[in-house]
Design a protein around this motif. Structure first.
Motif, PDB file in Angstrom:
ATOM      1  N   MET A 292       0.839  -1.196   0.000  1.00  0.00           N
ATOM      2  CA  MET A 292       0.000   0.000   0.000  1.00  0.00           C
ATOM      3  C   MET A 292       0.873   1.245   0.000  1.00  0.00           C
ATOM      4  O   MET A 292       1.716   1.423   0.870  1.00  0.00           O
ATOM      5  CB  MET A 292      -0.917  -0.008   1.223  1.00  0.00           C
ATOM      6  N   ILE A 293       0.687   2.094  -1.026  1.00  0.00           N
ATOM      7  CA  ILE A 293       1.417   3.361  -1.130  1.00  0.00           C
ATOM      8  C   ILE A 293       0.574   4.445  -0.465  1.00  0.00           C
ATOM      9  O   ILE A 293      -0.579   4.645  -0.829  1.00  0.00           O
ATOM     10  CB  ILE A 293       1.713   3.711  -2.596  1.00  0.00           C
ATOM     11  N   ILE A 294       1.177   5.143   0.507  1.00  0.00           N
ATOM     12  CA  ILE A 294       0.444   6.132   1.295  1.00  0.00           C
ATOM     13  C   ILE A 294       1.164   7.473   1.198  1.00  0.00           C
ATOM     14  O   ILE A 294       2.386   7.547   1.345  1.00  0.00           O
ATOM     15  CB  ILE A 294       0.345   5.688   2.767  1.00  0.00           C
ATOM     16  N   ILE A 295       0.397   8.540   0.929  1.00  0.00           N
ATOM     17  CA  ILE A 295       0.948   9.901   0.892  1.00  0.00           C
ATOM     18  C   ILE A 295       0.031  10.801   1.713  1.00  0.00           C
ATOM     19  O   ILE A 295      -1.156  10.491   1.902  1.00  0.00           O
ATOM     20  CB  ILE A 295       1.083  10.435  -0.551  1.00  0.00           C
ATOM     21  N   PRO A 296       0.544  11.934   2.223  1.00  0.00           N
ATOM     22  CA  PRO A 296      -0.319  12.849   2.983  1.00  0.00           C
ATOM     23  C   PRO A 296      -1.344  13.531   2.079  1.00  0.00           C
ATOM     24  O   PRO A 296      -1.060  13.835   0.917  1.00  0.00           O
ATOM     25  CB  PRO A 296       0.669  13.856   3.578  1.00  0.00           C
ATOM     26  N   LYS A 297      -2.521  13.786   2.606  1.00  0.00           N
ATOM     27  CA  LYS A 297      -3.579  14.437   1.837  1.00  0.00           C
ATOM     28  C   LYS A 297      -3.208  15.866   1.459  1.00  0.00           C
ATOM     29  O   LYS A 297      -3.685  16.385   0.442  1.00  0.00           O
ATOM     30  CB  LYS A 297      -4.880  14.441   2.651  1.00  0.00           C
ATOM     31  N   VAL A 335      -2.590   5.499  -2.554  1.00  0.00           N
ATOM     32  CA  VAL A 335      -2.417   5.693  -3.991  1.00  0.00           C
ATOM     33  C   VAL A 335      -2.520   4.328  -4.668  1.00  0.00           C
ATOM     34  O   VAL A 335      -1.702   3.437  -4.415  1.00  0.00           O
ATOM     35  CB  VAL A 335      -1.062   6.346  -4.320  1.00  0.00           C
ATOM     36  N   ILE A 336      -3.520   4.190  -5.532  1.00  0.00           N
ATOM     37  CA  ILE A 336      -3.725   2.922  -6.233  1.00  0.00           C
ATOM     38  C   ILE A 336      -2.851   2.838  -7.473  1.00  0.00           C
ATOM     39  O   ILE A 336      -2.254   1.795  -7.772  1.00  0.00           O
ATOM     40  CB  ILE A 336      -5.209   2.747  -6.588  1.00  0.00           C
ATOM     41  N   SER A 337      -2.746   3.919  -8.213  1.00  0.00           N
ATOM     42  CA  SER A 337      -1.937   3.922  -9.427  1.00  0.00           C
ATOM     43  C   SER A 337      -1.471   5.342  -9.732  1.00  0.00           C
ATOM     44  O   SER A 337      -2.047   6.322  -9.254  1.00  0.00           O
ATOM     45  CB  SER A 337      -2.731   3.368 -10.616  1.00  0.00           C
ATOM     46  N   GLY A 338      -0.398   5.423 -10.534  1.00  0.00           N
ATOM     47  CA  GLY A 338       0.109   6.720 -10.966  1.00  0.00           C
ATOM     48  C   GLY A 338       1.363   7.178 -10.273  1.00  0.00           C
ATOM     49  O   GLY A 338       1.999   8.141 -10.711  1.00  0.00           O
ATOM     50  N   LEU A 339       1.766   6.496  -9.174  1.00  0.00           N
ATOM     51  CA  LEU A 339       2.945   6.923  -8.430  1.00  0.00           C
ATOM     52  C   LEU A 339       3.689   5.700  -7.947  1.00  0.00           C
ATOM     53  O   LEU A 339       3.097   4.789  -7.346  1.00  0.00           O
ATOM     54  CB  LEU A 339       2.546   7.806  -7.248  1.00  0.00           C
ATOM     55  N   ASN A 340       4.989   5.689  -8.202  1.00  0.00           N
ATOM     56  CA  ASN A 340       5.850   4.597  -7.752  1.00  0.00           C
ATOM     57  C   ASN A 340       6.177   4.773  -6.279  1.00  0.00           C
ATOM     58  O   ASN A 340       6.283   5.896  -5.776  1.00  0.00           O
ATOM     59  CB  ASN A 340       7.138   4.584  -8.584  1.00  0.00           C
TER      60      ASN A 340
END
Length: 362
Positions: A292-297, A335-340
């Motif tokens: 699971m890719i996690i980024i701040p909102k 993030v499901i897709s679009g960012l490594n």
């Protein structure tokens, strides 16, 4: 006249020079790099995870109904009302039960009279038989009559007990203490046996109930710690798996999992939740799960229905990358897709970013 023309020309030249100076300054500000701060997306270090949706329910929920058919003559219950166990809520017309009670009383009187008569005759024939004034057959006949009368009296008394037991279904009380969450009938309606009249849920103790797919259910165990997110109140709390269904025959191929959560005034039955189940990494790649890719909102950029994030190009410029967002976990987003997972992105900037803007990393 010449003096006026010369003054006008001088004022125009001064204005043109000022505008040219402003334009040069603007171009210079545009060309100057914007100071930004980068960050890399984080992943679930313990392995993969699965997030499923469900809702909160009370641990103890009771549907109140009756075994008797009749018109509701009194309804002392409203949705949202707090009740205590034993409190009177509904009264149903008991005319039919009263009639049956009168019949039962009459049958008891009749059976009692028959029993008293049979008992006296039996006692009399016992004395006659001792004095050899009555035969054995006559004594046996009196004994049989006595036993039949006794059985008739007992049957009449049991019928009276049955009528008395039916009375409690005409005066319905709260079986538990809690809050009335649903009301299915009103005063004057016809109550039917087995049809619910009210729903009472105990206050305080809540559970999150979710349906888990067959690919994930084998990785879930009792006592497992999970994260429960309530988007409506923007709150994430911890929970523990308490029950796991071992059959999906009646749930459309998915397995029911119940999660106990701590009581809180903010939490109400019926709220929708997202439950995140963490799965420990076994060292082997699991095809069913992705990290699971996690980024701040705060790093997200929203334009209409599109969501993106600024990344850094090879020319050291900002590039808006459109991404697909999954679950919202508090102040973070999946993030499901679009960012490594190893690709840096811009978290904050000292100026307004746009596509192609020159940047300088802090």
């Amino acid at each position: 006249m010449k003096t006026y023309i010369y003054s006008t020309l001088l004022w125009s030249a001064t204005l043109f020079s000022s505008c040219s100076s402003d334009d040069k300054t603007s171009v210079q500000n545009t060309d100057s790099p914007i100071l930004v701060q980068l960050s890399k997306s984080s992943t679930n270090s313990s392995g993969a995870s699965a997030t499923v949706s469900g809702k909160l329910v009370a641990r103890n929920s009771v549907n109140v109904s009756t075994k008797m058919m009749g018109y509701i003559t009194s309804m002392k219950a409203e949705v949202g009302q707090n009740v205590t166990a034993g409190q009177a809520l509904v009264h149903i017309n008991s005319t039919d039960i009263q009639a049956k009670g009168g019949q039962a009383n009459a049958q008891i009187l009749q059976a009692q009279a028959n029993f008293n008569s049979a008992k006296k005759d039996y006692e009399r024939f016992q004395n006659l038989y001792k004095n050899q004034s009555a035969s054995q057959k006559e004594l046996d006949d009196m004994r049989a009559r006595y036993e039949i009368a006794l059985a008739g009296l007992q049957a009449a008394q049991q019928m009276k007990n049955e009528v008395n037991s039916q009375y409690k279904y005409t005066n319905i009380t709260a079986p538990i203490s809690g809050t009335i969450t649903a009301k299915f009938a009103e005063q004057g309606d016809m109550a039917s046996p087995g049809s619910p009249l009210l729903t009472i849920e105990s206050s305080g103790a809540l559970q999150a109930q979710v349906l888990v797919s067959e690919e994930n259910i084998t990785l879930i165990h009792q006592g497992m710690q999970v994260l429960v997110t309530l988007k409506s109140i923007n709150k994430t709390i911890s929970g523990m798996v308490s029950e796991i269904s071992k059959s999906a025959a009646n749930t459309g191929g998915q397995y029911l999992v119940k999660i106990n959560i701590a009581a809180s005034r903010d939490l109400l039955p019926g709220m929708f939740v997202n439950v995140q189940f963490p799965f420990k990494n076994s060292g082997k790649k699991n095809q069913d799960f992705q990290e699971m890719i996690i980024i701040p909102k705060s790093a997200l950029v929203e334009k209409g229905q599109l969501t993106g994030v600024y990344v850094v190009s090879s020319q050291n410029t900002a590039v808006l990358r459109w991404i697909k967002i999954g679950k919202i976990l508090g102040d973070q987003a999946e993030v499901i897709s679009g960012l490594n997972s190893k690709e840096p992105y811009i978290v904050s900037a000292n100026g307004k970013l746009y596509n192609g803007a020159k940047i300088q990393i802090k």
